[in-house]
Design a protein around this motif. Structure first.
Motif, mmCIF file in Angstrom:
data_model
loop_
_atom_site.group_PDB
_atom_site.id
_atom_site.type_symbol
_atom_site.label_atom_id
_atom_site.label_comp_id
_atom_site.label_asym_id
_atom_site.label_seq_id
_atom_site.Cartn_x
_atom_site.Cartn_y
_atom_site.Cartn_z
ATOM 1 N N THR A 172 0.840 -1.198 0.000
ATOM 2 C CA THR A 172 0.000 0.000 0.000
ATOM 3 C C THR A 172 0.871 1.241 0.000
ATOM 4 O OG1 THR A 172 -1.646 -1.214 1.307
ATOM 5 C CG2 THR A 172 -1.925 1.170 1.132
ATOM 6 N N ARG A 216 -4.506 6.599 -2.629
ATOM 7 C CA ARG A 216 -3.931 5.363 -2.082
ATOM 8 C C ARG A 216 -3.853 4.320 -3.187
ATOM 9 N NH1 ARG A 216 -5.316 2.940 3.726
ATOM 10 N NH2 ARG A 216 -3.727 4.524 4.159
ATOM 11 N N HIS A 218 -3.063 0.383 -4.111
ATOM 12 C CA HIS A 218 -2.960 -0.985 -3.612
ATOM 13 C C HIS A 218 -2.238 -1.804 -4.671
ATOM 14 C CE1 HIS A 218 -5.855 -0.185 -0.324
ATOM 15 N NE2 HIS A 218 -6.445 0.600 -1.222
#
Length: 283
Positions: A172, A216, A218
């Motif tokens: 992450t 963000r 992933h």
């Protein structure tokens, strides 16, 4: 008179993807030939070599212990040994000039268990057993930006450069807000490190989340070593390989390499239905 079988040892060399060459031997002393030092005491050994005719893969593997003096787990995790060239000799340790090649090929699948590893050895005939030719399917087989795709991934609106703010875990990455990009614009994209000791590292993006605090990312799998806070990274938009995405997102349908109109497996069990959806009762 010394029995020649008591003076034989095995030696093998690995040429990694980065060009580094490493030598190992199961003899109790180092051997030197072909401008390579074959180190003893590395814990590396090979199972019995089974050579076969035809195009089958040679049935053999290498096993060994992971140590700083030999093979390091961090290097294996980083993929430096993926596809490494392997040559195995049988050597007369009294005079290494007397040797013969037992095996040439590449490293295949590598598995790790505790402080040891196990690596599959693939013979030179292995590439001939792989399916060749083009696959006809609805999805595009090209990689975004490659010679088949021809899309310029550096085009404005399809890439961004930012500093990593946080890394909650190895998979992450938190970046500053990038409001100019729509949500999920970077799904199936790629992130690359541009500076610092981790420059050159790349990782595939599984999906992105836009929120007030920033963007963000992933990752499918974190690189080794992991991307860290403060790294300057470039992220590229992703492609899901569908014709609709190629047309709407990239305006690159002329270079689409898939066949979206080829019937799939579900076509074999499809049954005709009237356009009004009322079924055969109205026929």
């Amino acid at each position: 008179m010394t029995d020649v079988t008591t003076t034989l040892a095995r030696a093998w060399s690995l040429r990694r993807r980065d060009g580094a060459v490493m030598g190992f031997t199961d003899h109790d002393r180092d051997l030197v030939f072909d401008a390579t030092i074959f180190r003893a005491g590395t814990g590396l050994s090979a199972s019995a070599l089974v050579q076969s005719t035809g195009l089958s893969v040679d049935n053999t593997e290498a096993v060994g212990a992971l140590s700083d003096a030999g093979l390091r787990e961090a290097d294996i995790r980083a993929g430096l040994y993926d596809g490494a060239e392997v040559t195995i000799w049988q050597v007369d340790w009294r005079d290494p000039a007397h040797r013969q090649v037992l095996f040439r090929g590449t490293l295949g699948e590598i598995t790790r268990e505790g402080g040891a590893f196990r690596a599959e050895l693939r013979g030179l005939s292995d590439p001939l057993t792989r399916a060749q030719g083009r696959v006809y399917g609805s999805m595009c087989p090209a990689v975004l930006g490659d010679a088949q795709c021809r899309f310029d991934i550096q085009s404005p609106g399809f890439a961004a450069v930012a500093r990593v703010q946080r890394t909650p875990d190895a998979q992450t990455i938190d970046l500053p807000p990038l409001p100019e990009f729509p949500a999920h614009w970077f799904d199936e994209g790629q992130v690359s490190v541009l500076d610092g000791p981790r420059a050159g590292l790349t990782a595939s993006i599984r999906r992105d989340n836009q929120h007030a605090g920033g963007l963000r990312l992933h990752l499918w799998q974190g690189p080794v070593p992991s991307i860290a806070e403060g790294d300057l990274v470039r992220i590229h938009a992703g492609c899901d390989k569908r014709a609709a995405t190629c047309r709407a997102k990239f305006a690159n349908i002329a270079n689409f390499r898939g066949f979206p109109h080829v019937p799939g497996d579900d076509w074999l069990v499809a049954t005709p239905r009237p356009a009004d959806g009322q079924g055969a009762a109205n026929a």
